[in-house]
Structure formats: structure tokens, C-alpha cells
Write a protein that holds these residues in place. Structure first.
Motif, PDB file in Angstrom:
ATOM      1  N   SER A   1       0.987  -1.044   0.060  1.00 42.95           N
ATOM      2  CA  SER A   1      -0.348  -0.001   0.746  1.00 42.95           C
ATOM      3  C   SER A   1       1.107   1.294   0.160  1.00 42.95           C
ATOM      4  CB  SER A   1      -0.695   0.255   1.304  1.00 42.95           C
ATOM      5  OG  SER A   1      -0.337  -0.059   2.555  1.00 42.95           O
TER       6      SER A   1
ATOM      7  N   LYS B   1       4.798  -0.499  -2.706  1.00 41.93           N
ATOM      8  CA  LYS B   1       3.955   0.663  -3.982  1.00 41.93           C
ATOM      9  C   LYS B   1       5.104   0.777  -4.596  1.00 41.93           C
ATOM     10  CE  LYS B   1       1.537   4.494  -4.583  1.00 41.93           C
ATOM     11  NZ  LYS B   1       0.904   6.356  -3.806  1.00 41.93           N
TER      12      LYS B   1
ATOM     13  N   LEU C   1      -4.809  -0.154  -1.043  1.00 44.47           N
ATOM     14  CA  LEU C   1      -4.720  -1.293  -2.264  1.00 44.47           C
ATOM     15  C   LEU C   1      -5.230  -0.692  -3.756  1.00 44.47           C
ATOM     16  CD1 LEU C   1      -4.191  -4.346  -0.009  1.00 44.47           C
ATOM     17  CD2 LEU C   1      -2.569  -3.098  -0.876  1.00 44.47           C
TER      18      LEU C   1
END
Length: 263
Positions: A14, A19, A42
């Protein structure tokens, strides 16, 4: 090793390294499973992927390690197979040993070590059945030598090396690969989210982390190490040399870390 046409499962996807890794992997013809605690975040990461139809979102909490067998089954169902698990999720710590509540030590071990180990054990039979699979573990340079104010974090990361080195040996016969990635300072929110002595978040960024590698640069180096099937990769700026200094002289690395005044 090629990443093309692989199903890659990333925890801690996330924010930060996870990421950036998910977005960088959009340059490859692969499918992703993104995991972290917050589904809505997400989903935002998924939108940044070039081919969102090739991305599945699977939220869960690493601290709930008893739920991992079910989570692993759900991951396999996403695309029918999992080829690689990137164990990236975790938290850090910034507090003196003498002030740190034992509950904080337990939380670091529960998330950074036991959660990762439980998830690994849950997907391992799938890898063995396929006679193929790869575990990528985002450890830390702190998994090779230690630093003040990070005692529980260092302990958890050191433990990961012991576990995954054993796994690599036991499952060499099953064609299962293990790559341990050891970041130095990377400019993410890891310091802001780090736990303090009473378990609260630090909130503030520290200078060493702020001046660390850009996560987009870091993940390119990380992917290169994965493709080369390295056992361990040390990725950072000057601090990465600490691993080699530790091998040469534990007393010297002790002196250098003291002089660095790491916070």
C-alpha cells in the motif's frame, strides 16, 4: 530468472517500497496480488498499474498469523497459481531498550517475523507441489548488523535471515529460490510509522531516512537482484558497506555506528 508471465504476490503493497515495486512491475507482462491491511489504499495502487485487470487485491493483517493458510488459499484462487511471494510488509521501531515495553518487542516479532514466517509456511506446499517458486524477503541492513534504538526491529530481521537460509537449504531439491533484500535508508514513511517505547507511532521523519534512496530507484535495483537470483542483496548508499565492515571487524562496525549518530 524471468518475471515475465509470473504471478507475483506482494505484501506491504500500500505504500513505500511495496507500492513502488507494484508500479515498477507494471512494465513486465506479469500478474500481481497486492496485500496490506487497507483495501481502499490497495485499490488506489491498483489504479496506477498499467493493466489493472492483471492485479488482484487481497487485504489482510500480518499480525493475524493464524489466518495465513486461508489467506494463501485465497491468493492461489486469484489467478490459479502463485509463482513468487515478496515478503515486504512490516513495521520498524525507534526507542531505547531500557524504555521499550515488552509488548512493543512482541508486536515487532509478531508482524516482522512470525507473520512473514506464517505466510511463507502457508504458501510453501503450493510451491513444493509445483516444484517451483521464489521467496523474496525484504529484510534490512539491520538484519546483518545492529543500530541503536532499533533493538526489536534488528532482532526480527536477524531472525528472518536464520529462517530463510534454512528454508533455502531444505527446499533446494524442490527448485525453490530465496532472495533476501537488505535495504539501507530508503525515503519512505517507515520512520514515521515506527513504534516508540510505548507502542505509539513516531510520526516524524528522520534525516537519515529522508536522505535515503528514492524508492523508485531502490526497486529497480531490487528487481535486478531478484532476476539474478542473488541469495542476498545490500541496497543503499554508504551504509551498505557496513555489511562488509561487519565481516571484517565487528568492533570496527560498532565504532562506526556509534560515530554515525544514527537516530
Amino acid at each position: 530468472m524471468t518475471l515475465n508471465n509470473k504471478v507475483i504476490w506482494i505484501t506491504g503493497a500500500s505504500s513505500g517500497i511495496g507500492k513502488s515495486l507494484a508500479i515498477e512491475l507494471s512494465n513486465y507482462p506479469c500478474q500481481l496480488i497486492l496485500s496490506a491491511r487497507r483495501k481502499e489504499v490497495l485499490e488506489e495502487v491498483k489504479k496506477q498499474y498499467k493493466h489493472p485487470e492483471n492485479v488482484a487485491v487481497l487485504p489482510f493483517d500480518l499480525a493475524d498469523y493464524k489466518a495465513m493458510p486461508q489467506i494463501a488459499n485465497e491468493a492461489v484462487k486469484c489467478f490459479g497459481v502463485v509463482d513468487m511471494l515478496i515478503n515486504n510488509g512490516g513495521i520498524s521501531q525507534r526507542s531505547p531498550i531500557i524504555e521499550t515495553a515488552i509488548e512493543v518487542d512482541k508486536k515487532l516479532i509478531d508482524i516482522d517475523y512470525l507473520g512473514t514466517v506464517a505466510l511463507t509456511k502457508a504458501i510453501l506446499p503450493h510451491f513444493v507441489s509445483n516444484q517451483s517458486g521464489c521467496f523474496v524477503v525484504v529484510s534490512s541492513l539491520m538484519g546483518k548488523f545492529s543500530s541503536p534504538l532499533r533493538s526489536a526491529y534488528c532482532a526480527a530481521k536477524h531472525a528472518l535471515h536464520g529462517f530463510f537460509d534454512a528454508l533455502r537449504l531444505e527446499h533446494h531439491k524442490d527448485n525453490i529460490k530465496v532472495t533476501l533484500i537488505c535495504p539501507g535508508f530508503v525515503n519512505t514513511n517507515v520512520a514515521r510509522n515506527a513504534l516508540t517505547a510505548d507502542g505509539s507511532q513516531q510520526i516524524i521523519q528522520d534525516k537519515m531516512t529522508e536522505n535515503g534512496l528514492n524508492p523508485d530507484i531502490f526497486v529497480k535495483k531490487m528487481i535486478k537482484a531478484i532476476k539474478k537470483e542473488k541469495f542476498e542483496a545490500y541496497i543503499g548508499k554508504f551504509e551498505a558497506f557496513g555489511v562488509y565492515v561487519q565481516r571484517l571487524s565487528p568492533r570496527l562496525i560498532h565504532w562506526l555506528v556509534l560515530r554515525s549518530k544514527v537516530k
